[in-house]
Write a protein that holds these residues in place. Structure first.
Motif, PDB file in Angstrom:
ATOM      1  N   GLY A  17     142.597 -36.277 156.081  1.00  0.00           N
ATOM      2  CA  GLY A  17     142.366 -37.697 156.319  1.00  0.00           C
ATOM      3  C   GLY A  17     143.161 -38.548 155.356  1.00  0.00           C
ATOM      4  O   GLY A  17     143.675 -38.074 154.346  1.00  0.00           O
ATOM      5  N   GLY A  18     143.301 -39.821 155.677  1.00  0.00           N
ATOM      6  CA  GLY A  18     144.006 -40.758 154.816  1.00  0.00           C
ATOM      7  C   GLY A  18     145.481 -40.465 154.641  1.00  0.00           C
ATOM      8  O   GLY A  18     146.078 -40.853 153.642  1.00  0.00           O
ATOM      9  N   GLY A  19     146.082 -39.739 155.592  1.00  0.00           N
ATOM     10  CA  GLY A  19     147.508 -39.416 155.501  1.00  0.00           C
ATOM     11  C   GLY A  19     147.805 -38.247 154.585  1.00  0.00           C
ATOM     12  O   GLY A  19     148.917 -38.128 154.069  1.00  0.00           O
ATOM     13  N   ILE A  20     146.824 -37.363 154.382  1.00  0.00           N
ATOM     14  CA  ILE A  20     146.990 -36.214 153.487  1.00  0.00           C
ATOM     15  C   ILE A  20     146.753 -34.934 154.288  1.00  0.00           C
ATOM     16  O   ILE A  20     145.733 -34.784 154.953  1.00  0.00           O
ATOM     17  CB  ILE A  20     145.999 -36.288 152.308  1.00  0.00           C
ATOM     18  CG1 ILE A  20     146.212 -37.586 151.535  1.00  0.00           C
ATOM     19  CG2 ILE A  20     146.139 -35.071 151.404  1.00  0.00           C
ATOM     20  CD1 ILE A  20     145.140 -37.862 150.498  1.00  0.00           C
ATOM     21  N   ALA A  46     150.002 -43.036 150.735  1.00  0.00           N
ATOM     22  CA  ALA A  46     148.758 -42.270 150.639  1.00  0.00           C
ATOM     23  C   ALA A  46     148.534 -41.780 149.209  1.00  0.00           C
ATOM     24  O   ALA A  46     149.480 -41.533 148.463  1.00  0.00           O
ATOM     25  CB  ALA A  46     148.790 -41.079 151.594  1.00  0.00           C
ATOM     26  N   ALA A  47     147.251 -41.632 148.851  1.00  0.00           N
ATOM     27  CA  ALA A  47     146.889 -41.139 147.528  1.00  0.00           C
ATOM     28  C   ALA A  47     145.627 -40.293 147.627  1.00  0.00           C
ATOM     29  O   ALA A  47     144.734 -40.580 148.422  1.00  0.00           O
ATOM     30  CB  ALA A  47     146.658 -42.290 146.560  1.00  0.00           C
ATOM     31  N   VAL A  48     145.566 -39.277 146.791  1.00  0.00           N
ATOM     32  CA  VAL A  48     144.354 -38.483 146.634  1.00  0.00           C
ATOM     33  C   VAL A  48     143.438 -39.281 145.705  1.00  0.00           C
ATOM     34  O   VAL A  48     143.899 -39.856 144.727  1.00  0.00           O
ATOM     35  CB  VAL A  48     144.709 -37.116 146.007  1.00  0.00           C
ATOM     36  CG1 VAL A  48     143.471 -36.290 145.748  1.00  0.00           C
ATOM     37  CG2 VAL A  48     145.693 -36.367 146.903  1.00  0.00           C
ATOM     38  N   PRO A  49     142.138 -39.333 145.966  1.00  0.00           N
ATOM     39  CA  PRO A  49     141.240 -40.082 145.071  1.00  0.00           C
ATOM     40  C   PRO A  49     141.226 -39.483 143.656  1.00  0.00           C
ATOM     41  O   PRO A  49     141.474 -38.292 143.473  1.00  0.00           O
ATOM     42  CB  PRO A  49     139.863 -39.923 145.728  1.00  0.00           C
ATOM     43  CG  PRO A  49     140.118 -39.480 147.121  1.00  0.00           C
ATOM     44  CD  PRO A  49     141.431 -38.771 147.116  1.00  0.00           C
ATOM     45  N   PHE A  92     145.188 -38.196 139.706  1.00  0.00           N
ATOM     46  CA  PHE A  92     145.498 -38.248 141.137  1.00  0.00           C
ATOM     47  C   PHE A  92     146.993 -38.427 141.293  1.00  0.00           C
ATOM     48  O   PHE A  92     147.710 -38.742 140.338  1.00  0.00           O
ATOM     49  CB  PHE A  92     144.720 -39.343 141.881  1.00  0.00           C
ATOM     50  CG  PHE A  92     145.121 -40.765 141.555  1.00  0.00           C
ATOM     51  CD1 PHE A  92     146.165 -41.391 142.222  1.00  0.00           C
ATOM     52  CD2 PHE A  92     144.431 -41.480 140.590  1.00  0.00           C
ATOM     53  CE1 PHE A  92     146.516 -42.700 141.937  1.00  0.00           C
ATOM     54  CE2 PHE A  92     144.769 -42.788 140.295  1.00  0.00           C
ATOM     55  CZ  PHE A  92     145.816 -43.396 140.964  1.00  0.00           C
ATOM     56  N   PHE A  93     147.475 -38.197 142.519  1.00  0.00           N
ATOM     57  CA  PHE A  93     148.883 -38.383 142.862  1.00  0.00           C
ATOM     58  C   PHE A  93     148.959 -39.319 144.050  1.00  0.00           C
ATOM     59  O   PHE A  93     148.132 -39.250 144.958  1.00  0.00           O
ATOM     60  CB  PHE A  93     149.538 -37.040 143.204  1.00  0.00           C
ATOM     61  CG  PHE A  93     149.655 -36.135 142.021  1.00  0.00           C
ATOM     62  CD1 PHE A  93     150.805 -36.108 141.269  1.00  0.00           C
ATOM     63  CD2 PHE A  93     148.590 -35.331 141.644  1.00  0.00           C
ATOM     64  CE1 PHE A  93     150.903 -35.287 140.154  1.00  0.00           C
ATOM     65  CE2 PHE A  93     148.666 -34.507 140.542  1.00  0.00           C
ATOM     66  CZ  PHE A  93     149.823 -34.489 139.791  1.00  0.00           C
TER      67      PHE A  93
END
Length: 133
Positions: A17-20, A46-49, A92-93
């Protein structure tokens, strides 16, 4: 036990989800007893939380442009830049490109690696995030 060759194009991809999207590579499925690794691709923006792990992690940028946020410090990264993140350090990245995907190769120093999202406190096992196998 003999070694295993992994071909990411032939492996299942988990849409997080979220483009990941994540493709697990070395897992217990192939016989690993001590480490996990895989490839995650993030769409533009997009980013990982923000999260922590219960073990060390190394991330290598394979392609694209990333911003790493590690323990409050942000650093821009390009292909082949490599990070090492100790256990329990928030990070995060993010893909900082407006148009190109960004891919990373991640490695955890434990087959029992977990991810805890800082905002929610929810902890999941990394190997539960994998695609259908």
């Amino acid at each position: 036990m003999s070694g295993v060759i992994q071909r990411p194009a032939d492996l299942p991809v988990k849409d997080r989800g979220g483009g990941i999207r994540t493709t697990p590579l070395v897992t217990a499925r192939v016989g690993s007893r001590a480490m996990l690794n895989g490839i995650t691709t993030l769409d533009p923006g997009a980013a990982v939380p923000l999260h922590t792990h219960n073990c060390e992690e190394s991330v290598v940028v394979l392609s694209g442009r990333a911003r790493a946020h590690i323990d409050g410090v942000e650093t821009d990264l390009i292909a082949r830049d490599t990070t090492w993140i100790p256990a329990e350090v928030p990070h995060f990245f993010r893909n900082i490109s407006d148009s190109e995907p960004m891919s990373i190769l991640w490695t955890y120093a434990s087959i029992d690696a977990t991810r805890t999202i800082v905002a929610t406190g929810v902890t999941t096992r990394i190997d539960e995030e994998r695609g259908n196998e």
